[in-house]
Write an enzyme that holds these catalytic residues in place. Structure first.
Site, PDB file in Angstrom:
ATOM      1  N   LYS A 278      34.238  40.678  37.799  1.00 31.68           N
ATOM      2  CA  LYS A 278      34.224  39.740  36.681  1.00 31.68           C
ATOM      3  C   LYS A 278      33.025  40.025  35.777  1.00 31.68           C
ATOM      4  O   LYS A 278      32.020  40.553  36.232  1.00 31.68           O
ATOM      5  CB  LYS A 278      34.072  38.303  37.229  1.00 31.68           C
ATOM      6  CG  LYS A 278      35.314  37.734  37.856  1.00 31.68           C
ATOM      7  CD  LYS A 278      35.098  36.284  38.230  1.00 31.68           C
ATOM      8  CE  LYS A 278      36.323  35.705  38.905  1.00 31.68           C
ATOM      9  NZ  LYS A 278      37.487  35.583  38.005  1.00 31.68           N
ATOM     10  N   ARG A 352      45.650  34.271  45.666  1.00 31.97           N
ATOM     11  CA  ARG A 352      47.031  34.327  46.173  1.00 31.97           C
ATOM     12  C   ARG A 352      47.132  35.203  47.415  1.00 31.97           C
ATOM     13  O   ARG A 352      48.009  35.015  48.239  1.00 31.97           O
ATOM     14  CB  ARG A 352      47.955  34.808  45.043  1.00 31.97           C
ATOM     15  CG  ARG A 352      47.619  36.177  44.526  1.00 31.97           C
ATOM     16  CD  ARG A 352      48.224  36.458  43.155  1.00 31.97           C
ATOM     17  NE  ARG A 352      47.484  35.833  42.060  1.00 31.97           N
ATOM     18  CZ  ARG A 352      47.823  35.924  40.786  1.00 31.97           C
ATOM     19  NH1 ARG A 352      48.915  36.595  40.442  1.00 31.97           N
ATOM     20  NH2 ARG A 352      47.106  35.336  39.849  1.00 31.97           N
TER      21      ARG A 352
END
Ligand code: BES
Ligand code: MN
Ligand code: ZN
Length: 496
Positions: A278, A352
Site C-alpha cells: 500500500k 477474502r
C-alpha cells in the site's frame, strides 16, 4: 469501565444530582421536564430562550449553574431541533452530544430526562437503551498506550440515571451488555498492531472464555492449520513473524443439540498490502483491519452478558499481512481449505483469502443456522456508501432483511448491495478456479462474490464495514460497529 446506568423516577425539580439534563425543541418549545424546571426556577430556561442564548438547535448544549428553586446543582439544556422532524437518529445524536457535554463538566454523575421524550415508532425500553449506549459511546476514552493522566481532584462522569415514566429495565440491562461488547471491540481495535497481533487477540478470547462458564475457546496455530490445509489463510500470513491464529469461541446459551449461529470476523492485525504494498500515507489506519474480528468478538461478549438463550460461535482468523522474502506473491496459486484454487492477482486483497478458509472451517465444524461475516474488506465499499452505512451482501432475502432491520433499530445501519451471478465472471482466472480480485468495477460486490463461492449451501451474509469500523482522522477511534447491529440481530433470534 463502562458508564453505570440506572433508571430513576425522581422529578426534575427535586432530583438531587450534580446535573439534570432536559430538552428544548426549536422555537422555544419546552419538553415537559424542561417546563417543570422552568416554572420551579421562575423562568430560568424561558429567559434564555427569549434572549436567544438557548435556540433549541439539534444537539446544542447550554449549562445553567445553580439555578434557584431546584435541587440539582446544574441544568444541561439540550437542543432537540424541530419537533415535527424529531426521529430516532436525532434522538441518538442529542443523547450523544448531551453526554459529551456532561463529560466536560466536573461531575461524577447526572440524571437525564432526555429518554422521556417521544420518538416515533419506539418504546421506553428502546429510548433508555439508545440513550445509555450513546452516553457510553461519548464517555469512552482510549488510554492503553497513553501516559496516565495526573490524578485530578475533579470527578469524572461515572454514572447516569435516566428518568423514564415507564419502568424499562430491559433497556438498561441490554444497554449495559451491548456497551460492554462495544467497549471490548473499540479497545481491541484501537490498540496498536505491535501489541494487538494474532497471538494477543487469541489471548483475549481465551481470557474471556476462562471467565465465563458458558463459553469455551479453541485456538489453532499455524502448524495445526497446515495439517488441516488452510492453504489460503496461511499464504497471507507467511510474510509476518507474527504467525496466524484461528480463534473459535463457543457460547452455549441454548439447548445442547441446537445448531449455533456463527460469526466470522476479518482479523488482519495490520495490512501493509504485502508485496502489492500500500502507499505510505494513511497506512497507519490499517491497524483497524481487524475491525471485523473486534466487531464479532464484541457482539459475542454482548450475547454472553445478556445471557441470550441461543448457541453462538465466533470464529476469528487473525493474521498479519506483511511483505517479506517468504511472503506470498501476485500470481501465486493457492489451494484453499475447501479445495477451490485461487490465483492471487493482488496480495492486498488478503481479507477474502483468510475469510474463505475461516468460512469453510466454520461451516464444516459447526453447521451453523446462519453464518455472518464482518470485514473491513474493501475501499470500494467506502466509495459506494461512505462512512454511515455498512455494506450488506446476501443471497438470502430473509436473512438480509433481519440484518437490515437490526441495523435500523440500533442506528448501526447497513445498506444492501446485490450479489447477482452477473458479477461472478469478473473473478475468472486462466490459472485457477477463481482470481482474488475482480477488476475496477463494483469492488465491494466482487469481494462479496468471492466469499459466496466458499459459502454455498450456507445461510450466509457478509457485512463490509470498511467505512463504519472507525472514525477517520489522526485521532479517529474505532466505533465498535457492527456490535449493536449484530447484538440486536441475536436478541431478535433469541425471542423466537
Ligand atoms: N483492508 C483493505 C480494505 C480497506 C481499505 C478498508 C481502506 C478500509 C479502508 C483491504 O484488504 C484491501 O486492501 N482491499 C483492496 C482490494 C483491492 C486490492 C481489490 C482495496 O480496497 O483497495
Ligand atoms: Mn488489503
Ligand atoms: Zn485488508
Amino acid at each position: 469501565m463502562t458508564l453505570q446506568f440506572s433508571l430513576d423516577t425522581a422529578a426534575p425539580e427535586t432530583a438531587e444530582t450534580p446535573c439534570i439534563v432536559v430538552g428544548v425543541y426549536e422555537n422555544g418549545l419546552l419538553t415537559s421536564a424542561a417546563a417543570r424546571v422552568d416554572s420551579a426556577t421562575g423562568g430560568a430556561i424561558k429567559r434564555q430562550v427569549e434572549s436567544g442564548d438557548i435556540n433549541g438547535k439539534a444537539a446544542s448544549t447550554t449549562v445553567l449553574f445553580a439555578p434557584e428553586g431546584i435541587k440539582a446543582k446544574r441544568v444541561l439544556v439540550v437542543g432537540l431541533g424541530s419537533q415535527k422532524t424529531f426521529d430516532a437518529a436525532r434522538f441518538q445524536k442529542v443523547n450523544l452530544e448531551a453526554a459529551r457535554a456532561l463529560t466536560r463538566l466536573p461531575i461524577g454523575s447526572a440524571m437525564s430526562f432526555l429518554a422521556d421524550v417521544d420518538v416515533p415508532g419506539h418504546d421506553a425500553a428502546w429510548r433508555v437503551r439508545t440513550a445509555a449506549l450513546a452516553a457510553d459511546h461519548a464517555a469512552y476514552r482510549y488510554t492503553a498506550t497513553l501516559k496516565p493522566r495526573e490524578k485530578s481532584s475533579q470527578p469524572e462522569l461515572g454514572s447516569i440515571a435516566f428518568a423514564s415514566a415507564e419502568n424499562a429495565p430491559m433497556g438498561i440491562d441490554q444497554a449495559a451488555a451491548i456497551a460492554e461488547g462495544v467497549r471490548f471491540a473499540r479497545e481491541l481495535a484501537n490498540l496498536p498492531p505491535n501489541i494487538c497481533n494474532p497471538a494477543y487477540i487469541a489471548e483475549q478470547a481465551v481470557t474471556f472464555a476462562e471467565a465465563h462458564d458458558s463459553v469455551s475457546c479453541t485456538v489453532l496455530d499455524h502448524e495445526e492449520m497446515e495439517k488441516l490445509r488452510f492453504g489460503s489463510l496461511l499464504a497471507v500470513g507467511r510474510g509476518s513473524a507474527n504467525k496466524p491464529k484461528l480463534i473459535a469461541l463457543q457460547y452455549k446459551g441454548g439447548a445442547a443439540d441446537e445448531k449455533p449461529y456463527a460469526f466470522v470476523g476479518k482479523g488482519i492485525t495490520f495490512d501493509t498490502g504485502g508485496i502489492s504494498l500500500k502507499p505510505g500515507p494513511g497506512m497507519e489506519e490499517m491497524k483497524f483491519d481487524m475491525g471485523g474480528a473486534a466487531g464479532v468478538l464484541g457482539a459475542f461478549v454482548a450475547a454472553v452478558k445478556m445471557g441470550l438463550k441461543l448457541n453462538l460461535v465466533c470464529v476469528v482468523p487473525a493474521v498479519e499481512n506483511m511483505p517479506d522474502g517468504d511472503a506470498y506473491r501476485p500470481s501465486d496459486v493457492l489451494t484453499s481449505l475447501s479445495g477451490i484454487t485461487i490465483e492471487v492477482l493482488n496480495t492486498d486483497a488478503e481479507g477474502r483469502l483468510i475469510l474463505c478458509d475461516a468460512l469453510t472451517y466454520t461451516a464444516q465444524t459447526f453447521q451453523p443456522k446462519a453464518l455472518i461475516d464482518a470485514a473491513t474488506l474493501t475501499g470500494a465499499c467506502v466509495i459506494a456508501l461512505g462512512k454511515h452505512a455498512s455494506g450488506l451482501m446476501s443471497k438470502h432475502d430473509d436473512l438480509a432483511e433481519e440484518l437490515l432491520s437490526a441495523g435500523e433499530n440500533t442506528l448501526d445501519r447497513a445498506w444492501r448491495l446485490p450479489l447477482w451471478d452477473d458479477y461472478q465472471a469478473q473473478l475468472d482466472s486462466g490459472f485457477a478456479d477463481v482470481a482474488n480480485i475482480g477488476g475496477k468495477h463494483a469492488g465491494a460486490i466482487t469481494a462479496g462474490c468471492f466469499l459466496s463461492r466458499f459459502t454455498e449451501g450456507q445461510r450466509w451474509a457478509h457485512l463490509d464495514i470498511a467505512g463504519t469500523a472507525w472514525d477517520e482522522g489522526r485521532k479517529g477511534l474505532a466505533t465498535g460497529r457492527p456490535v449493536p447491529l449484530l447484538a440486536q440481530w441475536l436478541i431478535d433470534r433469541s425471542e423466537k
